[in-house]
Design a protein around this motif. Structure first.
Motif, short mmCIF file in Angstrom:
data_model
loop_
_atom_site.label_atom_id
_atom_site.label_comp_id
_atom_site.label_asym_id
_atom_site.label_seq_id
_atom_site.Cartn_x
_atom_site.Cartn_y
_atom_site.Cartn_z
N ALA A 45 0.69 -1.23 -0.06
CA ALA A 45 -0.07 -0.11 0.07
C ALA A 45 0.81 1.27 0.03
O ALA A 45 2.12 1.29 -0.05
CB ALA A 45 -0.87 0.09 1.26
N ASP A 102 0.56 0.28 -5.68
CA ASP A 102 -0.51 -0.48 -5.18
C ASP A 102 -1.44 -0.62 -6.13
O ASP A 102 -1.28 0.04 -7.20
CB ASP A 102 -1.14 0.19 -3.83
N GLU A 103 -2.19 -1.73 -6.03
CA GLU A 103 -2.77 -2.30 -7.19
C GLU A 103 -4.10 -1.17 -7.74
O GLU A 103 -4.47 -0.98 -8.97
CB GLU A 103 -3.59 -3.72 -6.94
N MET A 104 -4.64 -0.70 -6.70
CA MET A 104 -5.95 0.26 -7.03
C MET A 104 -5.37 1.40 -7.74
O MET A 104 -6.00 1.88 -8.71
CB MET A 104 -6.55 0.70 -5.61
N SER A 105 -4.10 2.05 -7.33
CA SER A 105 -3.72 3.37 -8.04
C SER A 105 -3.18 2.76 -9.45
O SER A 105 -3.41 3.57 -10.41
CB SER A 105 -2.61 3.94 -7.41
N TRP A 106 -2.69 1.54 -9.57
CA TRP A 106 -2.22 1.17 -10.95
C TRP A 106 -3.34 0.80 -11.86
O TRP A 106 -3.34 1.34 -12.79
CB TRP A 106 -1.29 -0.03 -10.73
N ASP A 107 -4.42 0.27 -11.48
CA ASP A 107 -5.51 0.15 -12.19
C ASP A 107 -5.98 1.25 -12.58
O ASP A 107 -6.60 1.54 -13.72
CB ASP A 107 -6.41 -0.85 -11.57
N GLN A 108 -6.21 2.18 -11.73
CA GLN A 108 -6.88 3.67 -12.22
C GLN A 108 -5.92 4.31 -13.41
O GLN A 108 -6.45 4.86 -14.23
CB GLN A 108 -6.87 4.66 -10.91
#
Length: 306
Positions: A41, A136-142
């Motif tokens: 994170a 982190d995966e969420m910011s990368w996906d965004q």
């Protein structure tokens, strides 16, 4: 490598086998992290951005004319080798362990990692520097959903030249399979040839009879080899070309030595100072350590002048 190959849920053993990247690759790939790898994170308290380990690396990618010269000369040199690769019937860029069938007579293809090989994710990295964060995966996906990654200098000309010669471009990326649509839209918008959805082999692609270790790409390279004679591979991480069974300095040195003659012929490495397997190899691939501990381990790994 290509995309962000930072998988905190893996055991330390699996982490030691993975090439970390932003898909990976971005890493990784990326991975990058390439895939190919990273912290679980973002930091809860943003440190001084000027002290971020990645500041100079991201600045170099975005502002150094030398970076653009390196990527352009790499793709230009590869384009000059395409005709020779096409004419030589036994030419194959897959290592023997990953070639499970006779390549003769198969359609020609080149395999490219995506993050920091085809697509430049430095604006995402710059956000992390600015905000004091970590992958982190969420910011990368965004970021991927924004479809704003630009083509690496030189890759579009190479890709179009290969496509004109009847060579299929295969994108083996550690971007997760659920990012396929956004990724292919980004590639098309940047002028990269995309034959159909099947040319994207993202992290999570099921390959019957082959069990993937972490974010390694060997199973997907085997899958590509079933249909194609692979003329060349392009990447920014060692794991974009061959399986990295132990992500240590010694193992990585041995792989480089073993396949030394493949680079500049069958394999083409792109520069990526912002992330990759080289970094966690300095702190035992253990991203659960605090950022300061990882920073200290990297400092300790430096070769100081006497």
């Amino acid at each position: 490598m290509n995309a962000m190959r930072r998988t905190s849920a893996l055991s330390l053993t699996l982490l030691a086998t993975a090439v970390f990247g932003l898909s990976a690759c971005k890493r990784v790939d990326a991975p990058a992290q390439p895939a190919d790898a990273g912290a679980a994170a973002s930091a809860t308290a943003a440190p001084d951005a000027s002290a971020n380990d990645n500041l100079n690396a991201v600045l170099w990618v975005q502002r150094a004319q030398e970076y653009k010269a390196i990527t352009e000369q790499t793709y230009r040199a590869a384009a000059d080798r395409l005709d020779a690769a096409l004419k030589e019937a036994n030419w194959d860029a897959l290592v023997p362990e990953e070639r499970g069938n006779d390549a003769k007579g198969l359609k020609p293809a080149v395999v490219l990692d995506l993050d920091e090989t085809v697509l430049d994710n430095s604006p995402y990295q710059a956000r992390l520097v600015r905000d004091g964060g970590e992958y982190d995966e969420m910011s990368w996906d965004q970021w991927v959903a924004e479809k704003k990654a630009r083509a690496i200098p030189g890759v579009v000309d190479f890709a179009k030249a290969a496509n004109a010669k009847g060579v299929t471009l295969l994108y083996i990326s550690n971007r997760a399979v659920h990012l396929k649509d956004a990724t292919l839209a980004n590639l098309r918008a940047e002028g990269l040839p995309v034959a159909d959805d099947s040319v994207f082999l993202g992290l999570g692609t099921v390959v019957p009879g082959c069990e993937q270790a972490g974010s390694e790409k060997n199973c997907r390279r085997r899958l590509a080899g079933q249909k194609y004679r692979v003329l060349m591979q392009f990447g920014d991480q060692l794991g974009d070309f061959v399986e990295v069974t132990a992500n240590t300095n010694e193992s990585r040195d041995a792989l480089l030595q073993q396949y030394h003659d493949w680079f500049g012929e069958r394999w083409w490495m792109l520069p990526n100072p912002t992330y990759g397997g080289f970094e966690p190899a300095q702190f035992n691939n253990d991203y659960s350590q605090p950022r300061q501990a990882r920073h200290d381990a990297k400092r300790a790994a430096l070769d100081y002048a006497p």
